[in-house]
Every structure is written in C-alpha cells, then in structure tokens.
Design an enzyme around this catalytic site. Structure first.
Site, PDB file in Angstrom:
ATOM      1  N   GLU A 126       0.693  -1.006  -0.006  1.00 32.66           N
ATOM      2  CA  GLU A 126       0.008   0.152   0.030  1.00 32.66           C
ATOM      3  C   GLU A 126       0.786   1.174  -0.104  1.00 32.66           C
ATOM      4  O   GLU A 126       2.008   1.173   0.632  1.00 32.66           O
ATOM      5  CB  GLU A 126      -0.975  -0.138   1.445  1.00 32.66           C
ATOM      6  N   CYS A 154       6.942  -4.168  15.219  1.00 33.44           N
ATOM      7  CA  CYS A 154       6.349  -3.184  16.380  1.00 33.44           C
ATOM      8  C   CYS A 154       5.029  -3.659  16.915  1.00 33.44           C
ATOM      9  O   CYS A 154       4.108  -3.605  16.025  1.00 33.44           O
ATOM     10  CB  CYS A 154       6.587  -1.925  15.800  1.00 33.44           C
ATOM     11  N   CYS A 195      -0.731   6.180  10.279  1.00 35.75           N
ATOM     12  CA  CYS A 195       0.429   5.621  10.837  1.00 35.75           C
ATOM     13  C   CYS A 195       0.183   4.389  11.156  1.00 35.75           C
ATOM     14  O   CYS A 195      -0.543   4.164  12.244  1.00 35.75           O
ATOM     15  CB  CYS A 195       1.277   6.312  11.543  1.00 35.75           C
TER      16      CYS A 195
HETATM   17  S1  SF4 Z   1       6.425  -1.059   9.315  1.00 32.40           S
HETATM   18 FE1  SF4 Z   1       7.541   0.396  10.597  1.00 32.40          FE
HETATM   19  S2  SF4 Z   1       6.500   0.484  12.413  1.00 32.40           S
HETATM   20 FE2  SF4 Z   1       5.383  -1.192  11.399  1.00 32.40          FE
HETATM   21  S3  SF4 Z   1       6.642  -3.054  12.190  1.00 32.40           S
HETATM   22 FE3  SF4 Z   1       7.746  -2.388  10.307  1.00 32.40          FE
HETATM   23  S4  SF4 Z   1       9.454  -1.014  11.318  1.00 32.40           S
HETATM   24 FE4  SF4 Z   1       7.713  -1.142  13.009  1.00 32.40          FE
END
Ligand code: SF4
Length: 338
Positions: A84, A108, A327
């Site tokens: 995306e 995360c 986010c």
């Molecule tokens: S996309 Fe970014 S915020 Fe999500 S798990 Fe991966 S490093 Fe962490």
C-alpha cells in the site's frame, strides 16, 4: 534504472546518449511506460527497446479515498504480493507515503504491518513505481505531488540497496527531480544503516522512537533489543545534517505505556544536544490492537513538558484513520496473495 544506468544501457544497444535522455524523460517526466507511445523515437528503436527492456509500474488493485483527502492505493506486484501507499494532502503540500518492503520483519507492537511478517523486499522499480502511480493519479486531478516519505510498509534501511537506488532515481534531475528537502526516510533505528545513509545520500531522516528508555522501547519495538537506545542515539548524533535541518522523531503515544510525564521528561533528557523535531502521534487503533489512544488532555500534557524544555514538538493530526491508511495501519488488506 537510474538515468545514468539507462544511458549506459542504451549505449550498449548501439544508440546515442541523447536517446537515453529521451527515454528517461518519457518514463520519469511524462510517466509513459509503453515504448510504443514514445513517439519521438524511431520505430526500429522502439522495437529494440521492447525486445530488451520493460517498464512495469505496479498495478493499482484498489483506490480508497477518505473525506479528509487521504488516498490509499493497494498495489499488486508482479509476483502476486501486494503493498500500500498513501497520498496525504496538507495545506501547503501533498505527500506520498511509500512502502519499501511487502510486510515487515520488525514486529512493532503498535503496527498492523508488523503483524504480517516480512514477505519480501521491494525492488527500486517497485518503490519508484509507487511514486509514478501517485503522481499520475494527482496529475489527472490537477494536483501535484510535493513530498515523499518512506514511512509505509517495511523498514527501508533493511532494504538498503534498493531504497538507495530508488532515492537516486527520485532525486536525479533526469529522474523524478525531487529536492532532497522534500524526501524523508524513516527508520525504526538501524544504527549502521543510518551511518551509511548519511554518507551516501542527502535526504531527511526520521526515526520511529516511541519510548525514551530501553525497558519501554523493548516492549513495543523488538528491534531495540538488538540496537538499544545508546547505539541509536550515537548514530543520530553522528548523522550529517545541513545547517538548520533537524532529525524528525516520531513518537506514537500509547495510553499508559509511554505517555506519562516521566516518559516526557526522560525524552527531554534523551535528545539533549541533538537537533530534533518531535512528532507526537496519538495511537491509531486497529482491530485487535493491545493499546488505546491517550485522551487529548494527556497528549497536551505530554507535549507541554517537551515545549517547556524548548523542544519543537507537534501533535500530528492523523489522517486516513477511517480508511486504515494512518500511521501503523497499512496491511495491504484485502490481501490478494493466495
Ligand atoms: S512497518 Fe515500521 S512501525 Fe511497522 S513493524 Fe515495520 S518498522 Fe515497525
């Protein structure tokens, strides 16, 4: 291919350098992917190109628009993976948030993408292709893409070579010709790759920090166990910055986890001496998320401590929450991979 590589490639086909400039202009300035439509090239050269090269922007599988102007693209890649990217309009700019990997290995705890695991790295072409798709979408609606942030799916610095190649194309005059001032790479914090990036390219750096101490950060960002805060902060201190520029620190506020006054005061201490601006992002909930969003009073209280310490701290209005484009919400759902 970067414009320089394109020139070498086209010379290798026995053509002259100005032909490379023409082809680069068709692809990167006009967004034309079909050699047959490159009308100032001879028929013989177009045939030669189609026999030796292809231009394959990602296929737009789905476009979702939100009332706040956010546009989310679900893009299908050649091997069936999906990623995306999100256009985020603001008062004076229009930003594209690009993905650098399908899924993400870093897990995360506050991020939907992290739940997917890492499927694979994107190629430079797949990253640049996201920009071409967004630019065309905006162009047909009278808009202009002004900024690019590597904050979509994946950890850009764990796909370093392809991200560097994509940035080279994005920044090149004969490529997409973006100013480095308008391009930001965001990382969860890979110290050696931050040092490489600083040495290789001039772009803005953002770091997803989210906690001021190792104990809290270990809980929500497993990468911190490998690269604890002292190593990360050392890399930030050493990062070469142009005069007046700052490193952006992203801080997702999770109720009761990292949003207390003590956390704010520890954050002030942690960043002392580093030119930073801090983006406070109240958590965007998603299904099954083990966190909640702090109330507005808590968010303002946290911000006040940073501002009292003369830090530049802004509360980011999250856009795209209604269409799971904010986010930490990117998950390429519905997933098209069998
Ligand atoms: S996309 Fe970014 S915020 Fe999500 S798990 Fe991966 S490093 Fe962490």
């Amino acid at each position: 291919m970067s414009p320089d590589e394109m020139e070498r490639f086209i010379l290798s086909l026995g053509e002259r350098p100005f032909r490379a400039r023409q082809v680069a202009a068709w692809i990167y300035k006009k967004g034309v992917a079909d050699f047959e439509l490159m009308t100032d090239l001879s028929g013989a050269f177009r045939l030669l190109l189609s026999q030796n090269a292809r231009v394959t922007p990602p296929a737009v599988t789905k476009v979702t628009t939100a009332a706040d102007g956010t546009v989310k693209f679900l893009l299908g890649l050649a091997d069936g993976q999906a990623v995306e990217s999100v256009i985020i309009p603001d008062e004076e700019r229009t930003t594209l948030c690009v993905s650098s990997q399908a899924g993400c290995a870093l897990g995360c705890a506050f991020c939907m993408t992290g739940r997917l695991g890492r499927k694979r790295d994107l190629t430079a072409g797949e990253i640049v292709g996201q920009v071409l798709v967004a630019r065309e979408y905006l162009g047909t609606r009278g808009g202009t893409l002004t900024n690019i942030v590597f904050m979509g799916m994946g950890e850009p610095l764990l796909n370093y070579d392809q991200v560097k190649q994509a940035l080279t194309i994005i920044l090149a005059d004969r490529g997409l010709a973006f100013s480095w001032r308008h391009v930001t790479v965001s990382t969860a914090g890979i110290p050696e790759a931050i040092a490489r990036l600083g040495a290789d390219l001039l772009v803005n750096l953002a770091v997803s920090l989210n906690a001021p101490d190792d104990e809290t950060r270990d809980r929500i960002m497993p990468i911190n166990r490998k690269y604890p805060l002292d190593t990360l902060m050392a890399a930030l201190r050493a990062y070469p910055l142009k005069r007046g520029r700052r490193i952006t620190l992203e801080y997702v506020l999770l109720s009761g986890i990292n949003d207390t006054d003590d956390h704010a005061r520890a954050l002030v201490k942690l960043v002392r001496g580093i030119p930073v601006k801090i983006n406070l992002i109240p958590f965007n909930p998603f299904d099954g998320a083990p966190f909640s969003r702090p109330d507005d009073a808590r968010v303002l209280g946290f911000q006040a401590i940073l501002i009292d310490a003369h830090l530049n701290a802004i509360i980011r209005k999250s856009k795209g929450g209604r269409i799971a484009a904010a986010c930490g919400q990117l998950a390429a759902a519905p997933h098209t991979v069998p």
